[in-house]
Motif scaffolding. Structure first.
Motif, PDB file in Angstrom:
ATOM      1  N   PHE A 267       0.843  -1.203   0.000  1.00  0.00           N
ATOM      2  CA  PHE A 267       0.000   0.000   0.000  1.00  0.00           C
ATOM      3  C   PHE A 267       0.870   1.242   0.000  1.00  0.00           C
ATOM      4  N   GLN A 268       0.223   2.386  -0.250  1.00  0.00           N
ATOM      5  CA  GLN A 268       0.892   3.684  -0.156  1.00  0.00           C
ATOM      6  C   GLN A 268       0.942   4.093   1.303  1.00  0.00           C
ATOM      7  N   LEU A 269       2.068   4.603   1.760  1.00  0.00           N
ATOM      8  CA  LEU A 269       2.110   5.123   3.122  1.00  0.00           C
ATOM      9  C   LEU A 269       1.210   6.350   3.209  1.00  0.00           C
ATOM     10  N   GLY A 272       0.922  10.881   7.183  1.00  0.00           N
ATOM     11  CA  GLY A 272       1.331  10.811   8.591  1.00  0.00           C
ATOM     12  C   GLY A 272       2.445   9.798   8.791  1.00  0.00           C
ATOM     13  N   GLN A 273       2.293   8.640   8.197  1.00  0.00           N
ATOM     14  CA  GLN A 273       3.332   7.610   8.332  1.00  0.00           C
ATOM     15  C   GLN A 273       4.655   8.095   7.754  1.00  0.00           C
ATOM     16  N   ARG A 274       4.559   8.799   6.637  1.00  0.00           N
ATOM     17  CA  ARG A 274       5.752   9.308   5.989  1.00  0.00           C
ATOM     18  C   ARG A 274       6.454  10.354   6.874  1.00  0.00           C
ATOM     19  N   VAL A 298      -5.740   3.144  17.029  1.00  0.00           N
ATOM     20  CA  VAL A 298      -5.824   1.754  16.616  1.00  0.00           C
ATOM     21  C   VAL A 298      -5.989   1.707  15.097  1.00  0.00           C
ATOM     22  N   GLY A 299      -5.169   0.935  14.424  1.00  0.00           N
ATOM     23  CA  GLY A 299      -5.305   0.794  12.979  1.00  0.00           C
ATOM     24  C   GLY A 299      -4.624   1.897  12.184  1.00  0.00           C
ATOM     25  N   SER A 300      -3.903   2.792  12.861  1.00  0.00           N
ATOM     26  CA  SER A 300      -3.295   3.892  12.124  1.00  0.00           C
ATOM     27  C   SER A 300      -2.028   3.434  11.395  1.00  0.00           C
ATOM     28  N   GLY A 301      -1.613   2.202  11.631  1.00  0.00           N
ATOM     29  CA  GLY A 301      -0.481   1.669  10.882  1.00  0.00           C
ATOM     30  C   GLY A 301       0.860   1.965  11.523  1.00  0.00           C
ATOM     31  N   LYS A 302       0.954   1.724  12.819  1.00  0.00           N
ATOM     32  CA  LYS A 302       2.207   1.980  13.523  1.00  0.00           C
ATOM     33  C   LYS A 302       3.255   0.916  13.199  1.00  0.00           C
ATOM     34  N   THR A 303       2.784  -0.312  12.957  1.00  0.00           N
ATOM     35  CA  THR A 303       3.735  -1.403  12.767  1.00  0.00           C
ATOM     36  C   THR A 303       4.681  -1.119  11.604  1.00  0.00           C
ATOM     37  N   VAL A 304       4.132  -0.626  10.515  1.00  0.00           N
ATOM     38  CA  VAL A 304       4.972  -0.417   9.346  1.00  0.00           C
ATOM     39  C   VAL A 304       5.949   0.740   9.581  1.00  0.00           C
ATOM     40  N   GLY A 462      -9.710   4.461   3.036  1.00  0.00           N
ATOM     41  CA  GLY A 462     -10.456   3.276   2.647  1.00  0.00           C
ATOM     42  C   GLY A 462     -10.881   2.409   3.810  1.00  0.00           C
ATOM     43  N   ARG A 463     -10.732   2.920   5.016  1.00  0.00           N
ATOM     44  CA  ARG A 463     -11.197   2.163   6.163  1.00  0.00           C
ATOM     45  C   ARG A 463     -12.697   2.333   6.309  1.00  0.00           C
ATOM     46  N   GLY A 464     -13.371   1.252   6.654  1.00  0.00           N
ATOM     47  CA  GLY A 464     -14.813   1.330   6.823  1.00  0.00           C
ATOM     48  C   GLY A 464     -15.225   2.100   8.059  1.00  0.00           C
ATOM     49  N   VAL A 595      -4.301  -7.380  17.659  1.00  0.00           N
ATOM     50  CA  VAL A 595      -4.637  -8.492  16.771  1.00  0.00           C
ATOM     51  C   VAL A 595      -5.277  -7.955  15.490  1.00  0.00           C
ATOM     52  N   ASP A 596      -4.837  -8.484  14.359  1.00  0.00           N
ATOM     53  CA  ASP A 596      -5.180  -7.879  13.082  1.00  0.00           C
ATOM     54  C   ASP A 596      -5.817  -8.889  12.135  1.00  0.00           C
ATOM     55  N   VAL A 597      -7.145  -8.927  12.124  1.00  0.00           N
ATOM     56  CA  VAL A 597      -7.862  -9.770  11.163  1.00  0.00           C
ATOM     57  C   VAL A 597      -8.883  -8.871  10.457  1.00  0.00           C
ATOM     58  N   ALA A 624     -12.175  -2.564  13.046  1.00  0.00           N
ATOM     59  CA  ALA A 624     -12.181  -1.383  12.185  1.00  0.00           C
ATOM     60  C   ALA A 624     -10.988  -1.450  11.259  1.00  0.00           C
ATOM     61  N   ARG A 625     -10.560  -2.650  10.944  1.00  0.00           N
ATOM     62  CA  ARG A 625      -9.265  -2.773  10.296  1.00  0.00           C
ATOM     63  C   ARG A 625      -9.331  -3.036   8.799  1.00  0.00           C
ATOM     64  N   GLY A 626     -10.498  -3.291   8.273  1.00  0.00           N
ATOM     65  CA  GLY A 626     -10.578  -3.582   6.846  1.00  0.00           C
ATOM     66  C   GLY A 626     -11.381  -2.529   6.110  1.00  0.00           C
TER      67      GLY A 626
END
Ligand code: ADP
Ligand code: MG
Length: 739
Positions: A267-269, A272-274, A298-304, A462-464, A595-597, A624-626
């Motif tokens: 995905f594109q960063l 904020g992540q950048r 939550v879900g903001s993409g900290k792991t990457v 694109g998050r629901g 946990v990420d499903v 809220a992750r997909g």
């Protein structure tokens, strides 16, 4: 009192005598004069302020102010001696006092007094049995106390409020003695001038002898400054010390793992992540060890973000450790990172890319051989990315060259644990702490005062999103079956659901069954035992799963997940859920963290009122992750008008993490926020409120930084230095380490 000069360090025995001093020490932790003058009134009684008696509850231990209405003494029927019934009133309410063989000469109709005891009830009327009392001498100092505010001190059975008041009189006598006793003021004069603060002696005197509520307010303001400044100087000194110890610069290298990671990202960063990534890259490239707290929804993409920083360190020849709070999460991170890196994460294997590194999982549950292999890779440096749990902190784990420590989901890790990992580097590694629990600014500035904060505000596009509703089962029993129907509908659409319960099942041991995957309510409450109330025990995973399989969710694939399973079982069930082999996962809060499903879209939280605000927010983050909209149903028996019901409605109404953090703070006591070891006596914080004194704390923080900037050793401010030293001395030293 002897003729010795009274100082703040004079033992109280010299002032009030051995017996009282012993009681003060045992009951109230007051040992020397300093402790006594800082033992502040908890409230002030005002004559003419007629609310107190009507507010009483049976069982309260209180001091009340009232006027004697009736005195009635008669001999006791079956025993020798007399019984005296006194009725006192305060204008609004009245209560009965009962004395045996009573000899208070001044207890006459019309007299005013302070009465202290435990409230009981007799024939529907509130009563004190044999209360402690102090009759006020209206004839002599009527004018003085008619308008005055009588301090009511936190007291004990053996040390009453007025014993404390009298003791303070012995210490102070007059404002002038207060001036002499407290001439050393930890808040420097220019700071006082800038912020319009009165001297310490005046503030303490006023706190004990106010005439108006404004006096109290002003005194409080000044005394809070005292607390905030000492705290902030301590924290600033800590930050400076950490900054002075040089680490190792790990500059970004083109054409390495970091670039490869960016290439393989699916995905594109986000912007904020950048941005956060650039800030981190720049800091890691410096010799001064980075020390950052990354907050992000939550879900903001900290792991990457973390992964990119870790890759940079690997490129610079170092190793990076990612510390997760649970085995489930550690395994998920390791799997996710290895999956993303592909051959780049398998250097040394047949299909591995020699340009890459190894991703090694190290948890407590590894079998001996696997553990040995993992330890060897960590020790010889072939594992560039090491993912693990607390097991990473243990003695036997040695890194070849630890360059970066990433701590995921901060709220389960303390300063002490961070320090232990840091100590594993030859020189202090860079540290990145990540949390999804939004931290109010005040808490960030105190509890986490040694970290600078970065915030990731934006969610990937694109998050629901997630919408939440309360299901008040007591008032709307039908709504619960509707909730299960919703679960069935989602599953019919090919999606999955979580059902969360506060407890595992009937026979679990009382205190948290698994230190690592802390089930239950980690906000510090033990969900199984609820001694304060006679509420039914919280709903349990095993029971609920059973009922759902047999009833509302019959035919669906329902599986359970909780901390009593072995790590292998947990891992297998998470995998099965991620692979869509399970429709509904009934779980404890093991699934709270990270946990990420993305295919899971509904969450039903049973007994939602048993969870804390930020915990609920964390939990619903799981759905809220997909790209599909998520739904979170908070099931509770609490009435919608109760404070609990209102709190749940507030959680349902907002997803603004920062607002929720505030709500969370409001529903907890200060002590819980600062941590038990940091509250009250030990942290020196008595008046300061993390909720209400944000501005003051921020001002104190910048004053503290400025002071240390020009005067590192506080040589020009010996009083402040002494106060800071006192906070850090002896058994108080460790409070900061226990965040
Ligand atoms: P958290 O901040 O809660 O730890 P994660 O790092 O687990 O969030 O990310 C949540 C999900 O979002 C993951 O599935 C991750 O792959 C995905 N993700 C992260 N960044 C982006 C992005 N920029 N665009 C789309 N999806 C992203
Ligand atoms: Mg995460």
């Amino acid at each position: 009192m002897s003729s010795d000069v009274l100082t703040l360090d004079t033992p109280l025995a010299k002032v009030v005598g051995d017996r009282t001093a012993k009681a003060m020490a045992e009951d109230l932790h007051l040992h020397v004069v300093r402790d006594l003058v800082r033992h502040y009134p908890s409230r002030y009684a005002r004559r003419g302020e007629m609310t107190a008696l009507t507010d009483l509850q049976v069982g309260d231990r209180v001091t009340v102010l009232g006027q004697v209405r009736k005195v009635d003494t008669r001999p006791m029927r079956n025993r020798r001696g007399s019984i005296t019934e006194v009725t006192v009133g305060d204008g609004a309410g009245s209560m009965r006092l009962v004395f045996f063989n009573h000899k208070h000469a001044r207890m006459v109709v019309g007299a005013w007094g302070l009465f202290a005891g435990t409230v009981s009830s007799w024939h529907g009327q509130l009563q004190f049995n044999h209360p402690d009392c102090q009759l006020l001498d209206e004839s002599t100092d009527a004018a003085e106390w008619a308008s005055a505010m009588l301090p009511i001190y936190p007291a004990s059975k053996n040390v009453s409020s007025w014993v404390l008041q009298k003791s303070l009189k012995l210490v102070f006598g007059s404002p002038e003695t207060a001036d002499q006793l407290l001439d050393a003021d930890p808040v420097p004069g220019d700071v006082r001038r800038r912020h319009g603060l009165m001297p310490l002696a005046r503030a303490i005197w006023l706190k004990h002898h106010p005439e108006t509520p404004e006096d109290v307010e002003q005194a409080d303001h000044r005394l809070k400054w005292d607390e905030a400044l000492v705290l902030q100087v301590t924290l600033a000194a800590r930050r400076r010390a950490a900054a002075l110890e040089p680490g190792i610069a790990r500059p970004r290298r083109a054409g390495g793992l970091a670039d490869a990671v960016d290439r393989v990202l699916p995905f594109q960063l986000t912007d904020g992540q950048r941005e956060v990534g650039e800030a981190l890259a720049a800091e890691i490239a410096r010799e001064q060890p980075m020390h950052r707290l990354l907050q992000g929804e939550v879900g903001s993409g900290k792991t990457v973000v973390a992964l990119r920083a870790m890759a940079q360190v690997v490129d610079a020849g170092g190793q990076a450790a990612l510390l997760a709070p649970t085995e489930v999460l550690a395994a998920q991170h390791a799997r996710g990172i290895a999956g993303l890196l592909g051959p780049l994460g398998r250097a040394g294997e047949l299909d591995g890319d020699p340009e890459g590194t190894r991703v090694t999982l190290l948890t407590g549950s590894l079998r001996a051989a696997a553990r040995r292999a993992a330890l060897a890779e960590v020790a010889d440096g072939s594992a560039g990315i090491v993912v693990g749990t607390h097991a990473l902190l243990s003695e036997g784990v040695a890194f070849a060259d630890l360059g970066l420590v990433v701590v995921d989901e901060q709220h389960r890790f303390g300063v002490e644990q961070r320090d232990r990992l840091r100590a594993k580097g030859t020189r202090p590694p860079h540290v990145l702490v990540m949390t999804a629990t939004p931290i109010p600014r005040t808490v960030a500035m105190t509890v986490y005062g040694d970290l600078e904060t970065l915030t990731l505000r934006q969610l990937p596009a694109g998050r629901g999103g997630v919408s939440s509703s309360v299901v008040p089962v007591a008032e709307k029993p039908g709504w619960l079956s509707r909730a299960w129907e919703r679960v069935r509908e989602e599953v019919a659409q090919g999606r999955q659901a979580y059902v969360v319960c506060p407890r595992i099942g009937d026979d679990e041991p009382a205190a948290g069954d698994q230190p690592e995957d802390a089930d239950g309510a980690p906000d510090g409450t033990d969900p199984a035992a609820d001694p304060a109330t006679d509420r039914r025990p919280p709903l349990a995973v095993l029971d609920v799963a059973e009922e759902l399989r047999a009833g509302p969710l019959a035919g669906l694939r329902v599986e359970v997940l909780h901390g009593r399973l072995t790590p292998e079982e947990k891992e297998a069930r998470m995998r099965a859920f991620a692979a869509r082999e399970v429709d509904v996962l009934v779980a404890t809060t093991v699934i709270e963290v990270g946990v990420d499903v993305p295919n899971a879209t509904v969450m039903v939280v049973m007994d939602a009122d048993r969870f804390g605000v930020s915990q609920l927010h964390q939990l619903r983050g799981r759905v809220a992750r997909g790209k599909h909209p998520g739904l979170c149903l908070l099931v509770s028996e609490a009435s919608t008008s109760s404070s609990t019901g209102v709190r749940l409605a507030q959680v349902a109404a907002t997803t603004d993490g920062f607002e929720l953090a505030r709500l969370d703070l409001e529903t907890r006591r200060e002590g819980d926020v600062l941590g038990a070891a940091q509250s009250g006596r030990r942290s020196g914080v008595k008046l300061l409120s993390l909720l209400h004194d944000e501005e003051l704390i921020a001002e104190a923080r910048s004053e503290a930084a400025a002071l240390l900037e020009t005067d590192q050793g506080l040589a020009a401010h010996p009083e402040l230095a002494a106060a800071v030293a006192a906070l850090n001395a002896g058994d108080r030293a460790d409070w900061l380490e226990r965040a």
